[in-house]
Design a protein around this motif. Structure first.
Motif, PDB file in Angstrom:
ATOM      1  N   PHE A  26     -38.818 -25.411  20.325  1.00 54.19           N
ATOM      2  CA  PHE A  26     -40.119 -24.945  20.808  1.00 54.19           C
ATOM      3  C   PHE A  26     -40.409 -23.527  20.331  1.00 54.19           C
ATOM      4  N   VAL A  27     -39.384 -22.673  20.421  1.00 53.55           N
ATOM      5  CA  VAL A  27     -39.559 -21.279  20.006  1.00 53.55           C
ATOM      6  C   VAL A  27     -39.904 -21.224  18.518  1.00 53.55           C
ATOM      7  N   THR A  29     -41.329 -23.635  16.711  1.00 61.65           N
ATOM      8  CA  THR A  29     -42.670 -24.202  16.520  1.00 61.65           C
ATOM      9  C   THR A  29     -43.750 -23.204  16.920  1.00 61.65           C
ATOM     10  N   PHE A  30     -43.505 -22.492  18.006  1.00 59.81           N
ATOM     11  CA  PHE A  30     -44.460 -21.491  18.501  1.00 59.81           C
ATOM     12  C   PHE A  30     -44.753 -20.435  17.427  1.00 59.81           C
ATOM     13  N   PHE A  31     -43.694 -19.854  16.867  1.00 59.69           N
ATOM     14  CA  PHE A  31     -43.911 -18.805  15.874  1.00 59.69           C
ATOM     15  C   PHE A  31     -44.396 -19.384  14.543  1.00 59.69           C
ATOM     16  N   GLU A  32     -43.923 -20.597  14.194  1.00 59.90           N
ATOM     17  CA  GLU A  32     -44.366 -21.204  12.938  1.00 59.90           C
ATOM     18  C   GLU A  32     -45.858 -21.551  13.004  1.00 59.90           C
ATOM     19  N   SER A  33     -46.335 -22.025  14.152  1.00 58.15           N
ATOM     20  CA  SER A  33     -47.774 -22.316  14.321  1.00 58.15           C
ATOM     21  C   SER A  33     -48.599 -21.052  14.097  1.00 58.15           C
TER      22      SER A  33
ATOM     23  N   MET B   1     -50.935 -27.376   7.642  1.00 60.45           N
ATOM     24  CA  MET B   1     -50.240 -28.047   8.737  1.00 60.45           C
ATOM     25  C   MET B   1     -51.050 -29.268   9.174  1.00 60.45           C
ATOM     26  N   LEU B  18     -53.868 -23.095  20.491  1.00 58.88           N
ATOM     27  CA  LEU B  18     -52.486 -23.006  20.021  1.00 58.88           C
ATOM     28  C   LEU B  18     -51.600 -23.978  20.799  1.00 58.88           C
ATOM     29  N   ILE B  22     -49.326 -27.090  19.273  1.00 56.85           N
ATOM     30  CA  ILE B  22     -47.883 -27.236  19.496  1.00 56.85           C
ATOM     31  C   ILE B  22     -47.619 -28.587  20.153  1.00 56.85           C
ATOM     32  N   GLN B  25     -47.353 -31.381  17.822  1.00 52.35           N
ATOM     33  CA  GLN B  25     -46.107 -31.421  17.052  1.00 52.35           C
ATOM     34  C   GLN B  25     -44.892 -31.739  17.911  1.00 52.35           C
ATOM     35  N   GLN B  26     -45.064 -31.649  19.232  1.00 50.02           N
ATOM     36  CA  GLN B  26     -43.955 -31.910  20.153  1.00 50.02           C
ATOM     37  C   GLN B  26     -44.372 -33.052  21.080  1.00 50.02           C
ATOM     38  N   LEU B  41     -43.207 -17.871  27.540  1.00 53.30           N
ATOM     39  CA  LEU B  41     -42.797 -17.048  26.395  1.00 53.30           C
ATOM     40  C   LEU B  41     -43.564 -15.733  26.370  1.00 53.30           C
ATOM     41  N   PHE B  60     -40.930 -13.413  11.690  1.00 57.75           N
ATOM     42  CA  PHE B  60     -42.265 -13.215  12.250  1.00 57.75           C
ATOM     43  C   PHE B  60     -42.582 -11.722  12.347  1.00 57.75           C
TER      44      PHE B  60
END
Lengths: 118, 110
Positions: A26-27, A29-33, B1, B18, B22, B25-26, B41, B60
């Motif tokens: 998840f972490v 995917t979050f930053f990649e998005s 994407m 956002l 996500i 994708q999940q 987060l 990042f």
């Protein structure tokens, strides 16, 4: 202490109930998005936290800070972050404690929170 | 994407958009759980900065605090002198991977 992807994964594991593998994924995917959107020039607004935006910079003359020799800085596209009013206020409200902890004199010269030996 | 709806890329992406991306994708996670995880987060990141911790996300970027010295300023409306206390402000430095990926697009466009 520095917060890393591993630490964020632990937070998701502990507070959201994702398993370790899901949390790690998840972490990522979050930053990649966010990277994918920024790559396309999209501004990301995260209410209560801040916004990431992409800015086009014109070419400009610069100098090598060590030698003073003039160098050209080419046109480029960069990412900028603006903290939200809410986050700025939360940090500013704690500034007295932060100054005690990080040392205002030290902070003026170096960036607070970074290893002192860096 | 690739996204299931493949909407055109908006100019501004909000937190809820956002979250939807996500979630796409999940698929094993409920939308509500994705939303909770994203908020968790962001709150963890905020708390880190409030506590003076720095954040380092490989690929990042990093979020740190910068010191702002106390200064005398003026209320722009009344011209009245005011004292602005020292404070810390969040500062983001993009990581090498993000910097390269964002800048590469500008080269392609030119």
């Amino acid at each position: 202490m520095t917060v890393t992807k591993a630490e964020l994964g632990n937070t998701l594991f502990g507070e959201v109930g994702l398993n370790k593998r899901e949390a790690k994924e998840f972490v990522e995917t979050f930053f990649e998005s966010m990277r994918c959107s920024l790559e396309r020039g999209t501004t990301i607004k995260l209410s209560g936290f801040g916004s990431f935006a992409v800015r086009d910079k014109k070419p400009r003359p610069g100098r090598n800070p060590q030698t003073g020799a003039p160098v050209a800085i080419s046109a480029r596209r960069v990412v900028t972050f603006r903290a939200s009013q809410k986050l700025k206020q939360r940090v500013a409200q704690n500034s007295f404690e932060l100054a005690q902890q990080l040392g205002a004199d030290q902070a003026a010269k170096t960036k607070p929170g970074e290893p002192k030996s860096a | 994407m690739p996204t299931p709806h493949s909407k055109p890329e908006p100019v501004v992406l909000t937190k809820s958009e956002l979250v939807a991306r996500i979630a796409a994708q999940q698929p094993q996670l409920l939308l509500h759980d994705v939303e909770l995880a994203v908020n968790t987060l962001l709150e963890r990141l905020s708390l880190a900065l409030v506590a003076g911790e720095c954040i380092e996300i490989r690929g990042f970027g990093s979020l740190t605090l910068r010191y702002r010295a106390p200064r005398a300023a003026r209320n722009p409306k009344t011209g009245e002198k005011i004292w602005v206390a020292e404070k810390y402000v969040p500062y983001f430095k993009p990581g090498a991977n993000l910097r390269k990926r964002v800048d590469r697009q500008s080269e392609v466009a030119q």
